[in-house]
Design an enzyme around this catalytic site. Structure first.
Site, short mmCIF file in Angstrom:
data_model
loop_
_atom_site.label_atom_id
_atom_site.label_comp_id
_atom_site.label_asym_id
_atom_site.label_seq_id
_atom_site.Cartn_x
_atom_site.Cartn_y
_atom_site.Cartn_z
N GLY A 13 0.80 -1.23 0.00
CA GLY A 13 0.00 0.00 0.00
C GLY A 13 0.83 1.27 0.00
CD GLN A 141 -16.03 8.23 7.52
OE1 GLN A 141 -15.79 9.28 6.95
NE2 GLN A 141 -17.13 7.53 7.28
CE1 TYR A 147 -6.91 3.97 10.11
CE2 TYR A 147 -7.95 6.09 9.67
CZ TYR A 147 -7.01 5.12 9.35
OH TYR A 147 -6.17 5.32 8.28
N1 CAA Z 1 -23.37 9.50 8.45
C1 CAA Z 1 -24.56 9.21 8.98
N2 CAA Z 1 -25.11 7.99 8.95
C2 CAA Z 1 -24.41 7.01 8.37
C3 CAA Z 1 -23.15 7.24 7.80
C4 CAA Z 1 -22.64 8.55 7.83
N3 CAA Z 1 -21.45 8.86 7.31
N4 CAA Z 1 -22.68 6.07 7.30
C5 CAA Z 1 -23.62 5.14 7.56
N5 CAA Z 1 -24.67 5.71 8.19
C6 CAA Z 1 -25.88 5.08 8.64
C7 CAA Z 1 -26.55 4.29 7.54
O1 CAA Z 1 -27.32 5.11 6.71
C8 CAA Z 1 -27.39 3.31 8.33
O2 CAA Z 1 -28.55 4.01 8.78
P1 CAA Z 1 -29.97 3.27 8.88
O3 CAA Z 1 -29.77 2.14 9.85
O4 CAA Z 1 -30.88 4.34 9.40
O5 CAA Z 1 -30.29 2.82 7.50
C9 CAA Z 1 -26.54 3.05 9.53
O6 CAA Z 1 -25.59 4.11 9.62
C10 CAA Z 1 -25.77 1.75 9.43
O7 CAA Z 1 -25.38 1.51 10.71
P2 CAA Z 1 -24.92 0.07 11.14
O8 CAA Z 1 -24.78 0.03 12.60
O9 CAA Z 1 -25.80 -0.95 10.49
O10 CAA Z 1 -23.52 0.07 10.49
P3 CAA Z 1 -22.82 -1.06 9.64
O11 CAA Z 1 -22.33 -2.07 10.56
O12 CAA Z 1 -23.69 -1.46 8.50
O13 CAA Z 1 -21.60 -0.31 9.02
C11 CAA Z 1 -19.77 1.17 8.94
C12 CAA Z 1 -21.20 0.90 9.48
C13 CAA Z 1 -18.81 0.04 9.33
C14 CAA Z 1 -19.30 2.42 9.61
C15 CAA Z 1 -19.80 1.31 7.41
O14 CAA Z 1 -20.74 2.31 7.08
C16 CAA Z 1 -18.45 1.71 6.86
O15 CAA Z 1 -17.60 0.88 6.63
N6 CAA Z 1 -18.25 3.01 6.61
C17 CAA Z 1 -17.02 3.53 6.07
C18 CAA Z 1 -16.07 3.88 7.15
C19 CAA Z 1 -14.84 4.47 6.53
O16 CAA Z 1 -14.88 5.43 5.80
N7 CAA Z 1 -13.70 3.88 6.83
C20 CAA Z 1 -12.50 4.34 6.24
C21 CAA Z 1 -11.61 3.18 5.97
S1 CAA Z 1 -10.21 3.65 5.01
C22 CAA Z 1 -9.29 4.54 6.05
O17 CAA Z 1 -9.56 4.67 7.21
C23 CAA Z 1 -8.07 5.18 5.45
C24 CAA Z 1 -8.03 6.62 5.72
O18 CAA Z 1 -7.22 7.05 6.54
C25 CAA Z 1 -8.91 7.54 4.97
#
Ligand code: CAA
Length: 240
Positions: A13, A141, A147
């Site tokens: 990476g 985030q 993180y």
């Molecule tokens: N803002 C508000 N609501 C959000 C949201 C956001 N940004 N993202 C998800 N939600 C909501 C969804 O709409 C859903 O709502 P409903 O239940 O009302 O439909 C709810 O959250 C989902 O909640 P869950 O408890 O079911 O969550 P999940 O287990 O399905 O997954 C998560 C949640 C793991 C956070 C997933 O959304 C995810 O992976 N998100 C991305 C996180 C991310 O950006 N990680 C970065 C990785 S890369 C990195 O970190 C490198 C770097 O330095 C940039």
């Protein structure tokens, strides 16, 4: 004599790109890795850069790893704290282990490695430490309290340590990458990632080499007047 660098998480990476950029700059690089032996072997075969295995969350292993690199390549002049993991989940689903693994690796690893190299850098009156933070440590985030806290901590760690190194020729800086095209980002669910990319003004994910060039500059002789700073490389996603 060539400068000697350790890049943690340096075989894959963003870390791989950093190892290569430093090598291109004439630095003797030791690429640390924790787990994936096969990828590390491939990396060494492809790049000629030696890989060293230890876990940055293990304090004693870091001290021993730095000693081994110093014995084989020479005293360590440059440290890039790049190793990092994600254990994403909302706080309702996040276990204590998910919190602790990320804090111990992403933030604890910076302490462990800096502790091992800093005395020598001060003695020799030259050193470069670059810590890889994150846009998510700056902006937060959803689903990343672990993180975001660890990466935010890296930014504070950088500013504090830079003050301890400044008079001794040791610079300490951070880079805050945005969303970069790596395995870590590929693990984000596709529909979520699509929404994130739609908010990046440049309109795409970043590439690992775009982070590596920034690191290489901060580690160069010319970087000597830059310390305690954070360089955001995120396609305009967060202006800090
Ligand atoms: N803002 C508000 N609501 C959000 C949201 C956001 N940004 N993202 C998800 N939600 C909501 C969804 O709409 C859903 O709502 P409903 O239940 O009302 O439909 C709810 O959250 C989902 O909640 P869950 O408890 O079911 O969550 P999940 O287990 O399905 O997954 C998560 C949640 C793991 C956070 C997933 O959304 C995810 O992976 N998100 C991305 C996180 C991310 O950006 N990680 C970065 C990785 S890369 C990195 O970190 C490198 C770097 O330095 C940039």
């Amino acid at each position: 004599m060539a400068r000697v660098a350790i890049v943690t998480g340096g075989t894959r990476g963003i870390g791989e790109a950093i190892s290569l950029a430093l090598k291109e700059q004439g630095v003797a690089v030791a690429a640390n890795y924790a787990g994936n032996d096969e990828k590390a072997r491939e990396f060494t075969a492809r790049t000629g850069i030696s890989a060293y295995k230890w876990d940055v969350s293990d304090h004693e292993a870091c001290l021993a790893g730095v000693e081994k690199v110093a014995a084989e390549l020479g005293p360590v002049d440059i440290l890039v704290n790049n190793a990092g993991i994600t254990r994403d989940g909302t706080i309702l689903k996040m276990t204590y282990d998910m919190w602790k693994q990320v804090m111990d690796t992403n933030l604890g690893g910076c302490f462990n490695m800096a502790k091992a190299v800093f005395p020598g850098m001060r003695e020799r009156k030259w050193g470069r430490i670059v810590n890889i933070g994150s846009i998510n440590g700056q902006a937060g985030q959803y689903g990343q309290v672990n993180y975001a806290a660890a990466k935010s901590g890296i930014h504070g760690f950088t500013k504090a340590l830079s003050q301890e190194g400044a008079k001794m020729g040791v610079t300490v800086n951070a880079i805050a990458p945005g969303y970069i095209d790596t395995d870590m980002v590929a693990a984000v669910p596709a529909d979520v990632l699509e929404k994130i990319v739609a908010k990046i003004p440049v309109g795409r994910l970043g590439q690992a080499h775009e982070i590596a060039r920034g690191v290489a500059f901060l580690c160069s002789e010319d970087g000597g007047f830059v310390t305690g700073s954070t360089l955001s490389i995120n396609g305009g996603q967060h202006m800090y």
